[in-house]
Motif scaffolding. Sequence first.
Motif, PDB file in Angstrom:
ATOM      1  N   SER A 146       0.820  -1.213   0.000  1.00  0.00           N
ATOM      2  CA  SER A 146       0.000   0.000   0.000  1.00  0.00           C
ATOM      3  C   SER A 146       0.848   1.254   0.000  1.00  0.00           C
ATOM      4  O   SER A 146       0.491   2.259  -0.586  1.00  0.00           O
ATOM      5  N   ILE A 147       1.969   1.196   0.713  1.00  0.00           N
ATOM      6  CA  ILE A 147       2.878   2.339   0.759  1.00  0.00           C
ATOM      7  C   ILE A 147       4.075   2.001  -0.123  1.00  0.00           C
ATOM      8  O   ILE A 147       4.816   1.061   0.140  1.00  0.00           O
ATOM      9  N   GLN A 148       4.215   2.764  -1.184  1.00  0.00           N
ATOM     10  CA  GLN A 148       5.289   2.570  -2.163  1.00  0.00           C
ATOM     11  C   GLN A 148       6.007   3.902  -2.332  1.00  0.00           C
ATOM     12  O   GLN A 148       5.417   4.860  -2.829  1.00  0.00           O
ATOM     13  N   VAL A 149       7.247   3.968  -1.891  1.00  0.00           N
ATOM     14  CA  VAL A 149       8.028   5.190  -2.051  1.00  0.00           C
ATOM     15  C   VAL A 149       9.302   4.843  -2.810  1.00  0.00           C
ATOM     16  O   VAL A 149       9.978   3.867  -2.477  1.00  0.00           O
ATOM     17  N   ALA A 150       9.596   5.617  -3.815  1.00  0.00           N
ATOM     18  CA  ALA A 150      10.854   5.504  -4.549  1.00  0.00           C
ATOM     19  C   ALA A 150      11.308   6.921  -4.859  1.00  0.00           C
ATOM     20  O   ALA A 150      10.540   7.715  -5.406  1.00  0.00           O
ATOM     21  N   ASP A 151      12.530   7.242  -4.464  1.00  0.00           N
ATOM     22  CA  ASP A 151      13.039   8.593  -4.666  1.00  0.00           C
ATOM     23  C   ASP A 151      14.543   8.504  -4.884  1.00  0.00           C
ATOM     24  O   ASP A 151      15.170   7.502  -4.506  1.00  0.00           O
ATOM     25  N   GLN A 152      15.110   9.519  -5.483  1.00  0.00           N
ATOM     26  CA  GLN A 152      16.554   9.550  -5.683  1.00  0.00           C
ATOM     27  C   GLN A 152      17.061  10.979  -5.583  1.00  0.00           C
ATOM     28  O   GLN A 152      16.365  11.921  -5.955  1.00  0.00           O
ATOM     29  N   THR A 153      18.282  11.100  -5.060  1.00  0.00           N
ATOM     30  CA  THR A 153      18.932  12.393  -4.883  1.00  0.00           C
ATOM     31  C   THR A 153      20.412  12.218  -5.195  1.00  0.00           C
ATOM     32  O   THR A 153      21.040  11.283  -4.692  1.00  0.00           O
ATOM     33  N   PHE A 154      20.970  13.109  -6.005  1.00  0.00           N
ATOM     34  CA  PHE A 154      22.403  13.058  -6.266  1.00  0.00           C
ATOM     35  C   PHE A 154      23.144  13.719  -5.116  1.00  0.00           C
ATOM     36  O   PHE A 154      22.793  14.813  -4.673  1.00  0.00           O
ATOM     37  N   VAL A 155      24.191  13.056  -4.622  1.00  0.00           N
ATOM     38  CA  VAL A 155      25.051  13.595  -3.570  1.00  0.00           C
ATOM     39  C   VAL A 155      26.476  13.615  -4.104  1.00  0.00           C
ATOM     40  O   VAL A 155      27.026  12.561  -4.454  1.00  0.00           O
ATOM     41  N   ALA A 156      27.065  14.803  -4.178  1.00  0.00           N
ATOM     42  CA  ALA A 156      28.443  14.942  -4.677  1.00  0.00           C
ATOM     43  C   ALA A 156      29.408  14.624  -3.543  1.00  0.00           C
ATOM     44  O   ALA A 156      29.993  15.513  -2.919  1.00  0.00           O
ATOM     45  N   ALA A 157      29.522  13.346  -3.248  1.00  0.00           N
ATOM     46  CA  ALA A 157      30.427  12.851  -2.206  1.00  0.00           C
ATOM     47  C   ALA A 157      30.669  11.371  -2.480  1.00  0.00           C
ATOM     48  O   ALA A 157      29.834  10.701  -3.086  1.00  0.00           O
ATOM     49  N   VAL A 192       3.648   1.304  10.386  1.00  0.00           N
ATOM     50  CA  VAL A 192       3.653   0.544   9.135  1.00  0.00           C
ATOM     51  C   VAL A 192       4.685  -0.568   9.282  1.00  0.00           C
ATOM     52  O   VAL A 192       5.636  -0.449  10.047  1.00  0.00           O
ATOM     53  N   THR A 193       4.496  -1.644   8.536  1.00  0.00           N
ATOM     54  CA  THR A 193       5.474  -2.740   8.540  1.00  0.00           C
ATOM     55  C   THR A 193       5.857  -3.051   7.102  1.00  0.00           C
ATOM     56  O   THR A 193       5.020  -2.971   6.197  1.00  0.00           O
ATOM     57  N   GLY A 194       7.126  -3.375   6.921  1.00  0.00           N
ATOM     58  CA  GLY A 194       7.589  -3.697   5.576  1.00  0.00           C
ATOM     59  C   GLY A 194       9.087  -3.618   5.475  1.00  0.00           C
ATOM     60  O   GLY A 194       9.807  -3.970   6.418  1.00  0.00           O
ATOM     61  N   ILE A 198      24.215   8.465  -6.530  1.00  0.00           N
ATOM     62  CA  ILE A 198      22.776   8.696  -6.502  1.00  0.00           C
ATOM     63  C   ILE A 198      22.266   7.904  -5.310  1.00  0.00           C
ATOM     64  O   ILE A 198      22.497   6.695  -5.204  1.00  0.00           O
ATOM     65  N   LEU A 199      21.638   8.598  -4.380  1.00  0.00           N
ATOM     66  CA  LEU A 199      21.065   7.978  -3.200  1.00  0.00           C
ATOM     67  C   LEU A 199      19.623   7.612  -3.561  1.00  0.00           C
ATOM     68  O   LEU A 199      18.786   8.489  -3.754  1.00  0.00           O
ATOM     69  N   HIS A 200      19.367   6.322  -3.700  1.00  0.00           N
ATOM     70  CA  HIS A 200      18.027   5.820  -4.002  1.00  0.00           C
ATOM     71  C   HIS A 200      17.362   5.416  -2.687  1.00  0.00           C
ATOM     72  O   HIS A 200      17.964   4.668  -1.909  1.00  0.00           O
ATOM     73  N   TYR A 201      16.166   5.885  -2.455  1.00  0.00           N
ATOM     74  CA  TYR A 201      15.417   5.569  -1.239  1.00  0.00           C
ATOM     75  C   TYR A 201      14.142   4.830  -1.632  1.00  0.00           C
ATOM     76  O   TYR A 201      13.384   5.312  -2.485  1.00  0.00           O
ATOM     77  N   PHE A 202      13.936   3.666  -1.035  1.00  0.00           N
ATOM     78  CA  PHE A 202      12.751   2.858  -1.317  1.00  0.00           C
ATOM     79  C   PHE A 202      12.079   2.456  -0.009  1.00  0.00           C
ATOM     80  O   PHE A 202      12.758   2.123   0.965  1.00  0.00           O
ATOM     81  N   MET A 203      10.759   2.437  -0.007  1.00  0.00           N
ATOM     82  CA  MET A 203      10.007   1.871   1.103  1.00  0.00           C
ATOM     83  C   MET A 203       8.793   1.157   0.532  1.00  0.00           C
ATOM     84  O   MET A 203       8.098   1.681  -0.338  1.00  0.00           O
ATOM     85  N   HIS A 204       8.575  -0.058   1.029  1.00  0.00           N
ATOM     86  CA  HIS A 204       7.402  -0.855   0.678  1.00  0.00           C
ATOM     87  C   HIS A 204       6.807  -1.309   2.005  1.00  0.00           C
ATOM     88  O   HIS A 204       7.468  -2.024   2.758  1.00  0.00           O
ATOM     89  N   ALA A 205       5.588  -0.861   2.309  1.00  0.00           N
ATOM     90  CA  ALA A 205       5.034  -1.150   3.634  1.00  0.00           C
ATOM     91  C   ALA A 205       3.511  -1.202   3.605  1.00  0.00           C
ATOM     92  O   ALA A 205       2.869  -0.775   2.643  1.00  0.00           O
ATOM     93  N   GLU A 206       3.000  -1.726   4.705  1.00  0.00           N
ATOM     94  CA  GLU A 206       1.561  -1.871   4.918  1.00  0.00           C
ATOM     95  C   GLU A 206       1.217  -1.401   6.324  1.00  0.00           C
ATOM     96  O   GLU A 206       2.068  -1.465   7.213  1.00  0.00           O
ATOM     97  N   PRO A 207      -0.035  -0.999   6.547  1.00  0.00           N
ATOM     98  CA  PRO A 207      -0.469  -0.794   7.929  1.00  0.00           C
ATOM     99  C   PRO A 207      -0.388  -2.143   8.649  1.00  0.00           C
ATOM    100  O   PRO A 207      -0.609  -3.182   8.032  1.00  0.00           O
ATOM    101  N   PRO A 208      -0.039  -2.147   9.938  1.00  0.00           N
ATOM    102  CA  PRO A 208       0.122  -3.428  10.634  1.00  0.00           C
ATOM    103  C   PRO A 208      -1.199  -4.145  10.888  1.00  0.00           C
ATOM    104  O   PRO A 208      -2.239  -3.509  11.032  1.00  0.00           O
ATOM    105  N   GLY A 209      -1.110  -5.475  10.910  1.00  0.00           N
ATOM    106  CA  GLY A 209      -2.251  -6.313  11.307  1.00  0.00           C
ATOM    107  C   GLY A 209      -3.529  -6.017  10.559  1.00  0.00           C
ATOM    108  O   GLY A 209      -3.557  -5.998   9.333  1.00  0.00           O
TER     109      GLY A 209
END
Length: 128
Positions: A3-14, A57-59, A73-84
């Motif tokens: 239910s919760i799907q997050v995908a994001d990316q940010t360039f970090v010059a390091a 949330v759990t996931g 490139i810092l890629h951030y992902f989250m896949h989760a659901e409300p618990p129970g």
Amino acid sequence: MSSIQVADQTFVAAPGAAVAQVLADRARWRRWWPDLSLDVREDRGDKGIRWTVSGPVTGTMEVWLEEMLDGVILHYFMHAEPPGTTNFSAREMTAANRARRVAGKRMSFEIKERLEAGRPAGVAPSAR
């Protein structure tokens, strides 16, 4: 599909190792995700971290560091659901997705700001 799907990316010059060092600081996790319990599923060093998450949330959640040009490139992902048996309304689900997306962006911008501080544009990052 979660239910919760997050995908994001940010360039970090390091370098990936510098980003990984900031990312590995467990004290920061509580600030970035104060309501979540994180359990490291896989510490990938300069390639990132994978967690299982629990709480409101759990996931799973991941930060993947992909070498690119003079940084990562810092890629951030989250896949989760409300618990129970918790059922979110459509409005609550939209708010939960937005909150998780904003938390990820705050985390990535904090890392970017910390590691790029004082670096003039167009100058290669120092190895911190």
